[in-house]
Design a protein around this motif. Structure first.
Motif, PDB file in Angstrom:
ATOM      1  N   VAL A 280       0.846  -1.185   0.000  1.00 35.61           N
ATOM      2  CA  VAL A 280       0.000   0.000   0.000  1.00 35.61           C
ATOM      3  C   VAL A 280       0.887   1.243   0.000  1.00 35.61           C
ATOM      4  CG1 VAL A 280      -1.734   1.299   1.288  1.00 35.61           C
ATOM      5  CG2 VAL A 280      -1.850  -1.187   1.217  1.00 35.61           C
ATOM      6  N   SER A 281       1.976   1.186   0.753  1.00 41.13           N
ATOM      7  CA  SER A 281       2.862   2.333   0.878  1.00 41.13           C
ATOM      8  C   SER A 281       4.063   2.201  -0.054  1.00 41.13           C
ATOM      9  CB  SER A 281       3.356   2.447   2.323  1.00 41.13           C
ATOM     10  OG  SER A 281       4.355   1.478   2.592  1.00 41.13           O
ATOM     11  N   THR A 282       4.892   3.244  -0.043  1.00 42.37           N
ATOM     12  CA  THR A 282       6.125   3.232  -0.832  1.00 42.37           C
ATOM     13  C   THR A 282       7.254   2.507  -0.111  1.00 42.37           C
ATOM     14  OG1 THR A 282       6.698   5.393   0.102  1.00 42.37           O
ATOM     15  CG2 THR A 282       5.541   5.382  -2.008  1.00 42.37           C
ATOM     16  N   ASN A 283       7.068   2.168   1.159  1.00 43.58           N
ATOM     17  CA  ASN A 283       8.076   1.412   1.905  1.00 43.58           C
ATOM     18  C   ASN A 283       8.126  -0.028   1.421  1.00 43.58           C
ATOM     19  OD1 ASN A 283       8.631   3.627   3.553  1.00 43.58           O
ATOM     20  ND2 ASN A 283       7.106   3.022   5.076  1.00 43.58           N
TER      21      ASN A 283
ATOM     22  N   TYR B  79      -1.952  12.421   6.782  1.00 44.57           N
ATOM     23  CA  TYR B  79      -1.429  11.215   6.150  1.00 44.57           C
ATOM     24  C   TYR B  79      -1.991  10.987   4.749  1.00 44.57           C
ATOM     25  CZ  TYR B  79       0.647  10.196  10.640  1.00 44.57           C
ATOM     26  OH  TYR B  79       1.401  10.262  11.782  1.00 44.57           O
ATOM     27  N   VAL B  80      -3.227  11.399   4.515  1.00 44.84           N
ATOM     28  CA  VAL B  80      -3.804  11.223   3.177  1.00 44.84           C
ATOM     29  C   VAL B  80      -3.451  12.393   2.274  1.00 44.84           C
ATOM     30  CG1 VAL B  80      -5.976  11.069   1.879  1.00 44.84           C
ATOM     31  CG2 VAL B  80      -5.664   9.731   3.978  1.00 44.84           C
ATOM     32  N   VAL B  81      -3.624  13.623   2.763  1.00 42.30           N
ATOM     33  CA  VAL B  81      -3.432  14.804   1.911  1.00 42.30           C
ATOM     34  C   VAL B  81      -1.981  15.263   1.904  1.00 42.30           C
ATOM     35  CG1 VAL B  81      -4.096  17.208   1.539  1.00 42.30           C
ATOM     36  CG2 VAL B  81      -5.829  15.523   2.209  1.00 42.30           C
ATOM     37  N   ARG B  82      -1.434  15.640   3.063  1.00 40.36           N
ATOM     38  CA  ARG B  82      -0.091  16.235   3.092  1.00 40.36           C
ATOM     39  C   ARG B  82       0.990  15.227   2.725  1.00 40.36           C
ATOM     40  NH1 ARG B  82       4.434  17.618   6.419  1.00 40.36           N
ATOM     41  NH2 ARG B  82       3.812  16.117   8.033  1.00 40.36           N
ATOM     42  N   GLU B  83       0.942  14.049   3.336  1.00 39.88           N
ATOM     43  CA  GLU B  83       2.003  13.066   3.145  1.00 39.88           C
ATOM     44  C   GLU B  83       1.667  12.020   2.094  1.00 39.88           C
ATOM     45  OE1 GLU B  83       4.847  13.386   4.604  1.00 39.88           O
ATOM     46  OE2 GLU B  83       4.746  13.386   6.792  1.00 39.88           O
TER      47      GLU B  83
ATOM     48  N   PHE C 273       1.695   6.721   0.163  1.00 40.00           N
ATOM     49  CA  PHE C 273       0.868   5.772  -0.568  1.00 40.00           C
ATOM     50  C   PHE C 273       1.344   5.606  -2.005  1.00 40.00           C
ATOM     51  CE2 PHE C 273      -2.243   7.336   2.643  1.00 40.00           C
ATOM     52  CZ  PHE C 273      -2.508   6.120   3.248  1.00 40.00           C
ATOM     53  N   ARG C 274       1.023   4.466  -2.577  1.00 39.66           N
ATOM     54  CA  ARG C 274       1.238   4.277  -4.006  1.00 39.66           C
ATOM     55  C   ARG C 274       0.538   5.393  -4.768  1.00 39.66           C
ATOM     56  NH1 ARG C 274      -1.362  -1.343  -4.103  1.00 39.66           N
ATOM     57  NH2 ARG C 274      -2.665  -0.162  -5.562  1.00 39.66           N
ATOM     58  N   PRO C 275       1.057   5.805  -5.934  1.00 42.67           N
ATOM     59  CA  PRO C 275       0.457   6.931  -6.659  1.00 42.67           C
ATOM     60  C   PRO C 275      -1.026   6.761  -6.951  1.00 42.67           C
ATOM     61  CG  PRO C 275       2.611   6.432  -7.570  1.00 42.67           C
ATOM     62  CD  PRO C 275       2.315   5.343  -6.565  1.00 42.67           C
ATOM     63  N   ASP C 276      -1.457   5.552  -7.320  1.00 44.86           N
ATOM     64  CA  ASP C 276      -2.879   5.372  -7.636  1.00 44.86           C
ATOM     65  C   ASP C 276      -3.746   5.532  -6.395  1.00 44.86           C
ATOM     66  OD1 ASP C 276      -1.633   3.006  -6.682  1.00 44.86           O
ATOM     67  OD2 ASP C 276      -3.278   1.769  -7.434  1.00 44.86           O
ATOM     68  N   LEU C 277      -3.276   5.000  -5.261  1.00 43.69           N
ATOM     69  CA  LEU C 277      -4.039   5.139  -4.033  1.00 43.69           C
ATOM     70  C   LEU C 277      -4.023   6.575  -3.523  1.00 43.69           C
ATOM     71  CD1 LEU C 277      -3.065   1.891  -2.088  1.00 43.69           C
ATOM     72  CD2 LEU C 277      -5.208   2.383  -3.262  1.00 43.69           C
ATOM     73  N   CYS C 278      -2.886   7.253  -3.674  1.00 41.76           N
ATOM     74  CA  CYS C 278      -2.798   8.642  -3.236  1.00 41.76           C
ATOM     75  C   CYS C 278      -3.830   9.498  -3.965  1.00 41.76           C
ATOM     76  CB  CYS C 278      -1.396   9.191  -3.479  1.00 41.76           C
ATOM     77  SG  CYS C 278      -1.251  10.956  -3.128  1.00 41.76           S
ATOM     78  N   ALA C 279      -3.899   9.366  -5.287  1.00 46.88           N
ATOM     79  CA  ALA C 279      -4.854  10.162  -6.068  1.00 46.88           C
ATOM     80  C   ALA C 279      -6.285   9.848  -5.655  1.00 46.88           C
ATOM     81  CB  ALA C 279      -4.657   9.891  -7.557  1.00 46.88           C
ATOM     82  N   GLN C 280      -6.567   8.568  -5.460  1.00 46.21           N
ATOM     83  CA  GLN C 280      -7.923   8.181  -5.057  1.00 46.21           C
ATOM     84  C   GLN C 280      -8.267   8.731  -3.684  1.00 46.21           C
ATOM     85  OE1 GLN C 280      -8.586   3.891  -4.804  1.00 46.21           O
ATOM     86  NE2 GLN C 280     -10.024   4.235  -3.111  1.00 46.21           N
ATOM     87  N   PHE C 281      -7.346   8.571  -2.710  1.00 49.71           N
ATOM     88  CA  PHE C 281      -7.630   8.998  -1.345  1.00 49.71           C
ATOM     89  C   PHE C 281      -7.771  10.515  -1.241  1.00 49.71           C
ATOM     90  CE2 PHE C 281      -5.361   5.035   0.549  1.00 49.71           C
ATOM     91  CZ  PHE C 281      -6.478   4.275   0.270  1.00 49.71           C
TER      92      PHE C 281
END
Length: 370
Positions: free
Chosen positions: A54-57, A329-333, A338-346
């Motif tokens: 889910v994350s970039t880690n 965690y969703v907006v700023r970070e 998050f993976r790019p696709d999940l970041c855009a969705q969230f």
């Protein structure tokens, strides 16, 4: 190009002398370089990736030639210096829990000979090694009421233990307030729509919620609340329990510390509401405030408060914990974690769904848990 040194505590290691190193350092190469820098005589015979994806880690279990195993994490999320600080505080917490009923629950971070935690760092990525903590049973996806009560008591006991040791752990550099102020600055930039890939009206919604959150910190006197080590991201995939003879359970081990902080205990409760929810914890990755007022979470709070009392002001702050999670965690970070696709969705969901749902949330049932 490859930097000239890699940090190993206070020792400089030249990565060009390490086997398999090249100009770029993908995660697997980074973990190999970190192992070489650590200097353990054992060899890695197999590597299993155990990332949540889910994350970039990236997280790996390394199997060594003597049959032992160790967990390694590679990250490029956020700041190396904050990463080091968090793991230093986390390791102090794990060591201070020795001698309590939670001894061995948290994975210790591996250390250098001088006692400081070991990290590998090439100015683009960083890595750390943890003990591979033993694991017992996982709770079911949907908890019974009895299990919710049990979990509430266990978390309260854990928070009490962390409260006792908190005076021996230095405060963190980042705080809820500093993160929110930083986000407010970012949202006030004329480049905010481009930077967050959201239209101007969405930026306005985020600014309003960030500003309101900062006002609430002042109203409740948040700076004066006691601060303890909190793990925040409780989900059924990152902790295990041990079954007791009476059929109950106790917290046994916890791993995955991406959002570790030194903050008031209330920051732990949004994810605990998700664990306690009637829908279960791992159905799909979406975030909503409704779990905070579900009957099962209210039962969790009742059990928790019987062991470790909370003021009504703390309890009524829990919707703000949700607001902070979405904003920080969703907006700023989000783009860095998050993976790019999940970041855009969230981020889109934050404006369209998550924060509007908070505006309409009736949080009054939380008062009934005293």
């Amino acid at each position: 190009s490859v930097p000239s040194t890699v940090t190993r505590g206070s020792v400089a290691i030249d990565p060009r002398t390490m086997p398999g190193m090249s100009g770029s350092l993908p995660h697997r190469t980074a973990i190999s370089a970190a192992w070489a820098a650590f200097g353990d005589r054992r060899s890695i015979v197999a590597v299993d990736e155990v990332s949540a994806n889910v994350s970039t880690n990236r997280v790996y279990r390394l199997h060594l030639d003597d049959g032992a195993s160790v967990v390694g994490k590679v990250s490029s999320y956020g700041s190396y210096f904050l990463f080091y600080e968090d793991h230093d505080r986390l390791n102090r917490c794990a060591r201070l829990l020795e001698g309590t009923r939670f001894s061995g629950m948290l994975a210790e971070v591996w250390r250098c000979a001088d006692g400081r935690i070991f990290t590998w760092y090439d100015q683009k990525m960083w890595a750390v090694f943890y003990d591979d903590v033993p694991r017992r049973e996982h709770l079911p996806r949907v908890l019974s009421v009895a299990q919710v009560h049990n979990l509430g008591r266990e978390i309260a006991e854990f928070h009490l233990a962390c409260t006792d040791l908190a005076p021996q752990i230095p405060a963190g550099s980042k705080t809820v307030k500093s993160d929110a102020i930083h986000l407010l600055d970012l949202l006030e930039s004329p480049f905010a729509p481009r930077n967050f890939e959201l239209p101007p009206e969405s930026i306005g919604v985020l600014w309003k919620h960030t500003h309101r959150f900062l006002e609430r910190l002042i109203e409740v006197g948040y700076d004066e609340w006691p601060k303890i080590p909190v793990l925040i991201d409780w989900n059924l995939g990152n902790f295990s329990v041990a079954t007791e003879p009476d059929g109950g359970f106790r917290l046994f081990s916890r791993w995955d510390y991406d959002w570790f902080r030194i903050e008031p205990r209330v920051l732990d409760f949004y994810f605990l509401a998700r664990v306690s929810s009637k829908a279960g914890d791992r159905t799909r990755f979406t975030y909503g405030p409704h779990t905070l007022v579900e009957p099962t979470f209210l039962e969790f709070l009742r059990s928790y408060r019987q062991v470790f009392p909370m003021t009504d002001e703390e309890v009524m702050f829990l919707p703000e914990v949700y607001r902070f999670f979405i904003l920080n965690y969703v907006v700023r970070e989000g783009a860095r974690f998050f993976r790019p696709d999940l970041c855009a969705q969230f981020r889109s969901d934050a404006v369209r769904t998550y924060l509007p749902a908070l505006d309409s949330l009736d949080a009054s049932p939380l008062r009934s848990t005293a």
